[in-house]
Write a protein that holds these residues in place. Structure first.
Motif, PDB file in Angstrom:
ATOM      1  N   PRO A  24       0.815  -1.221   0.000  1.00 29.12           N
ATOM      2  CA  PRO A  24       0.000   0.000   0.000  1.00 29.12           C
ATOM      3  C   PRO A  24       0.850   1.273   0.000  1.00 29.12           C
ATOM      4  CG  PRO A  24      -0.917  -1.609   1.511  1.00 29.12           C
ATOM      5  CD  PRO A  24       0.391  -2.171   1.039  1.00 29.12           C
ATOM      6  N   ALA A  25       1.966   1.246   0.719  1.00 32.33           N
ATOM      7  CA  ALA A  25       2.842   2.423   0.751  1.00 32.33           C
ATOM      8  C   ALA A  25       3.435   2.702  -0.625  1.00 32.33           C
ATOM      9  CB  ALA A  25       3.958   2.223   1.780  1.00 32.33           C
ATOM     10  N   THR A  26       3.772   1.623  -1.348  1.00 29.69           N
ATOM     11  CA  THR A  26       4.323   1.801  -2.687  1.00 29.69           C
ATOM     12  C   THR A  26       3.268   2.350  -3.633  1.00 29.69           C
ATOM     13  OG1 THR A  26       5.861  -0.033  -2.345  1.00 29.69           O
ATOM     14  CG2 THR A  26       5.491   0.656  -4.608  1.00 29.69           C
ATOM     15  N   VAL A  27       2.042   1.859  -3.533  1.00 31.58           N
ATOM     16  CA  VAL A  27       0.947   2.371  -4.360  1.00 31.58           C
ATOM     17  C   VAL A  27       0.740   3.858  -4.085  1.00 31.58           C
ATOM     18  CG1 VAL A  27      -1.519   2.213  -4.865  1.00 31.58           C
ATOM     19  CG2 VAL A  27      -0.189   0.134  -4.515  1.00 31.58           C
ATOM     20  N   LEU A  28       0.809   4.246  -2.799  1.00 30.46           N
ATOM     21  CA  LEU A  28       0.654   5.655  -2.446  1.00 30.46           C
ATOM     22  C   LEU A  28       1.772   6.499  -3.056  1.00 30.46           C
ATOM     23  CD1 LEU A  28      -0.738   7.921  -0.879  1.00 30.46           C
ATOM     24  CD2 LEU A  28       0.645   7.283   1.116  1.00 30.46           C
ATOM     25  N   GLY A 147      -7.795  -3.209 -11.959  1.00 29.73           N
ATOM     26  CA  GLY A 147      -8.555  -1.978 -12.169  1.00 29.73           C
ATOM     27  C   GLY A 147      -8.533  -1.086 -10.951  1.00 29.73           C
ATOM     28  N   ARG A 148      -8.668  -1.688  -9.765  1.00 28.03           N
ATOM     29  CA  ARG A 148      -8.644  -0.898  -8.533  1.00 28.03           C
ATOM     30  C   ARG A 148      -7.286  -0.235  -8.323  1.00 28.03           C
ATOM     31  NH1 ARG A 148      -9.929  -4.654  -5.469  1.00 28.03           N
ATOM     32  NH2 ARG A 148      -7.968  -5.166  -4.415  1.00 28.03           N
ATOM     33  N   THR A 149      -6.215  -0.981  -8.622  1.00 21.69           N
ATOM     34  CA  THR A 149      -4.874  -0.425  -8.461  1.00 21.69           C
ATOM     35  C   THR A 149      -4.635   0.719  -9.439  1.00 21.69           C
ATOM     36  OG1 THR A 149      -4.020  -2.565  -7.719  1.00 21.69           O
ATOM     37  CG2 THR A 149      -2.407  -0.955  -8.518  1.00 21.69           C
ATOM     38  N   ILE A 150      -5.017   0.517 -10.699  1.00 25.76           N
ATOM     39  CA  ILE A 150      -4.880   1.601 -11.677  1.00 25.76           C
ATOM     40  C   ILE A 150      -5.714   2.798 -11.238  1.00 25.76           C
ATOM     41  CG2 ILE A 150      -5.399   2.300 -14.050  1.00 25.76           C
ATOM     42  CD1 ILE A 150      -4.735  -0.544 -14.935  1.00 25.76           C
ATOM     43  N   GLY A 151      -6.902   2.538 -10.706  1.00 26.29           N
ATOM     44  CA  GLY A 151      -7.739   3.634 -10.230  1.00 26.29           C
ATOM     45  C   GLY A 151      -7.091   4.407  -9.103  1.00 26.29           C
ATOM     46  N   THR A 152      -6.446   3.691  -8.158  1.00 23.99           N
ATOM     47  CA  THR A 152      -5.787   4.364  -7.043  1.00 23.99           C
ATOM     48  C   THR A 152      -4.626   5.222  -7.527  1.00 23.99           C
ATOM     49  OG1 THR A 152      -6.373   2.564  -5.533  1.00 23.99           O
ATOM     50  CG2 THR A 152      -4.585   4.019  -4.851  1.00 23.99           C
ATOM     51  N   VAL A 153      -3.803   4.660  -8.392  1.00 22.68           N
ATOM     52  CA  VAL A 153      -2.665   5.424  -8.917  1.00 22.68           C
ATOM     53  C   VAL A 153      -3.157   6.602  -9.746  1.00 22.68           C
ATOM     54  CG1 VAL A 153      -0.632   5.323 -10.412  1.00 22.68           C
ATOM     55  CG2 VAL A 153      -1.137   3.417  -8.870  1.00 22.68           C
ATOM     56  N   THR A 154      -4.184   6.371 -10.550  1.00 23.13           N
ATOM     57  CA  THR A 154      -4.701   7.440 -11.395  1.00 23.13           C
ATOM     58  C   THR A 154      -5.397   8.512 -10.573  1.00 23.13           C
ATOM     59  OG1 THR A 154      -5.003   5.825 -13.170  1.00 23.13           O
ATOM     60  CG2 THR A 154      -6.095   7.932 -13.453  1.00 23.13           C
ATOM     61  N   SER A 155      -5.873   8.174  -9.372  1.00 20.56           N
ATOM     62  CA  SER A 155      -6.435   9.217  -8.511  1.00 20.56           C
ATOM     63  C   SER A 155      -5.369  10.256  -8.175  1.00 20.56           C
ATOM     64  CB  SER A 155      -7.015   8.606  -7.231  1.00 20.56           C
ATOM     65  OG  SER A 155      -5.991   8.091  -6.397  1.00 20.56           O
ATOM     66  N   ALA A 277     -11.419  12.479  -8.734  1.00 22.88           N
ATOM     67  CA  ALA A 277     -10.542  11.527  -8.053  1.00 22.88           C
ATOM     68  C   ALA A 277     -11.345  10.371  -7.469  1.00 22.88           C
ATOM     69  CB  ALA A 277      -9.757  12.231  -6.952  1.00 22.88           C
ATOM     70  N   LEU A 278     -12.571  10.656  -7.021  1.00 23.16           N
ATOM     71  CA  LEU A 278     -13.434   9.589  -6.518  1.00 23.16           C
ATOM     72  C   LEU A 278     -13.832   8.659  -7.653  1.00 23.16           C
ATOM     73  CD1 LEU A 278     -15.767  11.706  -4.188  1.00 23.16           C
ATOM     74  CD2 LEU A 278     -13.731  10.410  -3.542  1.00 23.16           C
ATOM     75  N   ALA A 279     -14.016   9.231  -8.831  1.00 21.00           N
ATOM     76  CA  ALA A 279     -14.429   8.421  -9.976  1.00 21.00           C
ATOM     77  C   ALA A 279     -13.363   7.413 -10.360  1.00 21.00           C
ATOM     78  CB  ALA A 279     -14.735   9.327 -11.165  1.00 21.00           C
ATOM     79  N   THR A 280     -12.097   7.756 -10.164  1.00 19.25           N
ATOM     80  CA  THR A 280     -11.036   6.874 -10.619  1.00 19.25           C
ATOM     81  C   THR A 280     -11.060   5.534  -9.902  1.00 19.25           C
ATOM     82  OG1 THR A 280      -9.484   7.870  -9.038  1.00 19.25           O
ATOM     83  CG2 THR A 280      -9.541   8.778 -11.258  1.00 19.25           C
ATOM     84  N   ARG A 281     -11.171   5.540  -8.589  1.00 17.02           N
ATOM     85  CA  ARG A 281     -11.188   4.277  -7.840  1.00 17.02           C
ATOM     86  C   ARG A 281     -12.446   3.476  -8.147  1.00 17.02           C
ATOM     87  NH1 ARG A 281      -7.828   3.155  -3.647  1.00 17.02           N
ATOM     88  NH2 ARG A 281      -9.463   1.895  -2.691  1.00 17.02           N
ATOM     89  N   ASN A 282     -13.590   4.165  -8.158  1.00 12.18           N
ATOM     90  CA  ASN A 282     -14.845   3.448  -8.372  1.00 12.18           C
ATOM     91  C   ASN A 282     -14.956   2.888  -9.777  1.00 12.18           C
ATOM     92  OD1 ASN A 282     -15.712   3.962  -5.742  1.00 12.18           O
ATOM     93  ND2 ASN A 282     -16.641   5.915  -6.318  1.00 12.18           N
ATOM     94  N   SER A 283     -14.517   3.639 -10.780  1.00 12.68           N
ATOM     95  CA  SER A 283     -14.597   3.134 -12.144  1.00 12.68           C
ATOM     96  C   SER A 283     -13.629   1.984 -12.348  1.00 12.68           C
ATOM     97  CB  SER A 283     -14.309   4.251 -13.152  1.00 12.68           C
ATOM     98  OG  SER A 283     -13.029   4.806 -12.949  1.00 12.68           O
ATOM     99  N   GLY A 284     -12.491   1.994 -11.644  1.00 10.40           N
ATOM    100  CA  GLY A 284     -11.586   0.854 -11.705  1.00 10.40           C
ATOM    101  C   GLY A 284     -12.242  -0.405 -11.177  1.00 10.40           C
TER     102      GLY A 284
END
Length: 416
Positions: A24-28, A147-155, A277-284
């Motif tokens: 999670p720290a790396t994703v952040l 998709g969730r990971t891409i969404g988090t990074v893209t947020s 930014a909320l859309a990115t995680r949810n759409s992933g």
């Protein structure tokens, strides 16, 4: 073989480290790095009028600053991002970040328009580190969480785009537009040190007869081999052209009478768009569940509808804020969905797929920037809104006529 073994085997076949490397720290950190890198591209948008006055560039063509940045970005997507499928991504990312800091210093100390424009091309060229990071995260993630990971990074990307305008406006009000770029240069140097320390090494699986020339050819070949890449690249061009039409021109009426708003106040429009930014995680997550087509269609309709309240700028800034939320939410939802689908099609070619896709993003952003300032000079704010709505309507029509009727493909489960 267990499900966990299969997941790790896929990660290895894609040329990545074990999925355990993606903490999670790396994703952040990925998200923060993407946010700062993309901010470097968008800092100029609320500063265009100041840059024009300082360096004696005609207001009708000041959008060339954004356009040239996007041209540099497009070249980086073609020439640099594919290297992520050939060399150690950690070294590639850290090297790009260091060079980005140098390019930002060039912009911040530019003494004339020529140096400024050359520096902006370099800033765009090196900002493609974003796509290397996105591809890195996508290949390290498990398929079920991709998709969730891409969404988090893209947020992080979304936040960087939108907060860039506020930060640029606030810093410009304090010390001028040059302070914006010099401050970013210092932060980028700090970021490069953090990335060098935290990112896992990542040496892709060797390609048969691998060479840089073959790598570039294979990127072009992916557009022939993968219909979904062609479709989603078309969406990228259209939605980011519409997005750029608004953000590249809104500073012009708001900085002029009767509004005469400060750069910091204009930049606060970006905060309203943080809903994206909320859309990115949810759409992933929706893409992971197979709802990509529904997400795309509804988001395209929302983007088109958002231009109606934006057209009311001279009547109500609150309506403009509502339109900003609608457009930013829609654009980012489609963007994450696009990337989730194309990476799922060929995880082994993630860098090349994302790089090729983002070329169209860059073309759309650049074309939207220069066309919007020309539209404003010719027909005022209504002309800008008509241009943005026409591009959005074209994207929706493309989805209705072509994409919504396309059957699901292997590797990209889609629910209609």
């Amino acid at each position: 073989m267990t499900n966990r073994d299969a997941t790790q085997a896929e990660a290895a076949s894609a040329g990545g480290a074990s999925t355990r490397d993606l903490s999670p720290a790396t994703v952040l950190l990925f998200a923060v790095a993407c946010g700062l890198s993309v901010a470097n591209i968008y800092f100029a948008q609320p500063l265009l009028d100041t840059m024009a006055r300082d360096l004696e560039i005609a207001p009708a063509v000041i959008g060339i600053v954004v356009t040239l940045t996007q041209i540099g970005y497009a070249f980086g997507l073609v020439l640099i991002v594919p290297l992520g499928d050939l060399v150690d991504r950690r070294r590639l990312i850290v090297g790009q970040t260091l060079l980005s800091a140098l390019a930002l210093v060039v912009v911040g100390t530019a003494s004339n328009a020529v140096v400024l424009l050359a520096g902006m091309v370099l800033v765009g060229l090196l900002a493609v580190v974003i796509q290397v990071l996105v591809a890195f995260a996508a290949t390290l993630a498990t398929p079920a969480a991709r998709g969730r990971t891409i969404g988090t990074v893209t947020s992080g990307v979304v936040s960087g785009i939108l907060l860039a305008r506020f930060a640029a406006g606030a810093l410009a009000d304090i010390g001028g537009w040059r302070l914006v770029y010099l401050t970013s240069a210092a932060l980028t140097l700090v970021l490069s040190a953090l990335l060098a320390r935290a990112l896992p090494r990542h040496q892709p699986q060797p390609m048969a007869g691998a060479s840089y020339a073959k790598l570039l050819r294979s990127t072009a070949e992916l557009f022939v081999q993968e219909p979904i890449l062609r479709e989603r690249a078309t969406f990228a061009l259209l939605i980011f052209a519409s997005f750029s039409v608004f953000w590249s021109s809104v500073v012009l009426p708001l900085a002029a009478p009767p509004f005469s708003l400060s750069h910091a106040t204009i930049g606060m429009l970006g905060i309203a768009g943080l809903a994206g930014a909320l859309a990115t995680r949810n759409s992933g997550r929706l893409a992971d569940r197979g709802w990509a087509q529904r997400t795309t269609g509804l988001s395209l309709f929302l983007m088109l509808a958002g231009w109606a309240p934006i057209a009311c700028l001279h009547s109500s800034l609150w309506l403009v804020l509502a339109g900003v939320v609608m457009i930013d939410f829609a654009v980012q939802a489609i963007h994450v969905t696009n990337q989730s689908l194309i990476v799922a099609a060929r995880p082994d070619a993630a860098s090349r797929l994302v790089g090729g896709y983002m070329v169209f993003y860059s073309i759309g952003s650049g074309a939207g920037a220069i066309s919007s300032t020309m539209a404003y000079a010719t027909a005022g704010w209504i002309g800008v809104c008509m241009l943005g709505a026409a591009i959005s309507a074209t994207a929706l029509l493309f989805w209705i006529v072509v994409v919504s009727k396309t059957p699901a493909r292997a590797g990209c489960v889609q629910t209609y």
